[in-house]
Design a protein around this motif. Sequence first.
Motif, short mmCIF file in Angstrom:
data_model
loop_
_atom_site.label_atom_id
_atom_site.label_comp_id
_atom_site.label_asym_id
_atom_site.label_seq_id
_atom_site.Cartn_x
_atom_site.Cartn_y
_atom_site.Cartn_z
N THR A 152 0.83 -1.20 0.00
CA THR A 152 0.00 0.00 0.00
C THR A 152 0.87 1.26 0.00
O THR A 152 2.07 1.22 0.26
CB THR A 152 -0.95 0.03 1.22
N GLN A 211 -3.26 -2.79 -14.02
CA GLN A 211 -4.41 -1.89 -13.96
C GLN A 211 -5.04 -1.72 -15.33
O GLN A 211 -6.27 -1.68 -15.47
CB GLN A 211 -3.97 -0.53 -13.41
N GLU A 225 -2.61 -2.45 -8.74
CA GLU A 225 -3.83 -1.63 -8.72
C GLU A 225 -4.95 -2.29 -9.53
O GLU A 225 -5.55 -1.67 -10.43
CB GLU A 225 -3.54 -0.24 -9.28
N THR A 259 -7.97 -2.92 -8.86
CA THR A 259 -9.34 -2.43 -8.64
C THR A 259 -9.47 -0.93 -8.85
O THR A 259 -10.52 -0.36 -8.56
CB THR A 259 -9.79 -2.77 -7.20
N ALA A 260 -8.43 -0.29 -9.38
CA ALA A 260 -8.39 1.18 -9.41
C ALA A 260 -9.53 1.80 -10.21
O ALA A 260 -10.04 2.86 -9.85
CB ALA A 260 -7.06 1.64 -9.97
N THR A 283 -2.00 -1.66 -3.99
CA THR A 283 -3.20 -0.83 -4.03
C THR A 283 -2.99 0.45 -3.23
O THR A 283 -2.27 0.46 -2.23
CB THR A 283 -4.43 -1.59 -3.47
#
Length: 219
Positions: A34, A86, A163, A165-166, A194
């Motif tokens: 993170t 992503q 990332e 789920t960005a 993330t």
Amino acid sequence: MIVCSAVTKRYPGGIEALRGVDCSIEAGEMVFITGRSGAGKTTLVKLLAALELPTSGSIVVNGQNIAALRKSAIPYLRRNFGLVFQDQKLLFDRDALQNVLLPLSIIGAPRKEALRRARAALDKVGLLAREKALPIALSGGEQQRLSIARAVVNRPSILLADEPTANLDSASARDILEIFASFHDVGVTVIVATHDPHWATHFGPRTIRLERGMVVSPA
């Protein structure tokens, strides 16, 4: 197992993306990396997957020091990894099944076995009924699930996601992370970068937090 020791990455112009990173990830763990944008998450993912090499320090994956490998050996190391980005990097002129078949065709898998494994991967992410659909006809969440199917069709021991789920709504993001958790449940090492600490808290038993290229939480 993955061990990073004093890993530093500098880019042209003196940009230091990572500084003295020490961390370790056990086989079979699910770990979240993170940090805010620019913290060094993507750079660390690229280094772990041997897409780039560290400027200094060492990254040891399953007993192999990435920086010490010959260039010809790196593609074989990467077979340990499933990569999810992503932007998905899907081929929009090929249908879902053909996208998932691509990694198997690269390694020369027999056609019958490749089709069986590709359809099993699509089934795992809930897309078997859409195997003939072009990526443009899929929703954002479905495109990300397709990229996961392609990443796992080679049965990697390590699944790396940057990332993932960005660009998704909350419900789709949860679906994607539940898929990652299901692979972790069967022994796959799962590493997710993330910027959203909410998902890390909910899904990740352990978090590696980066700030300005340095680890600021126990790693």
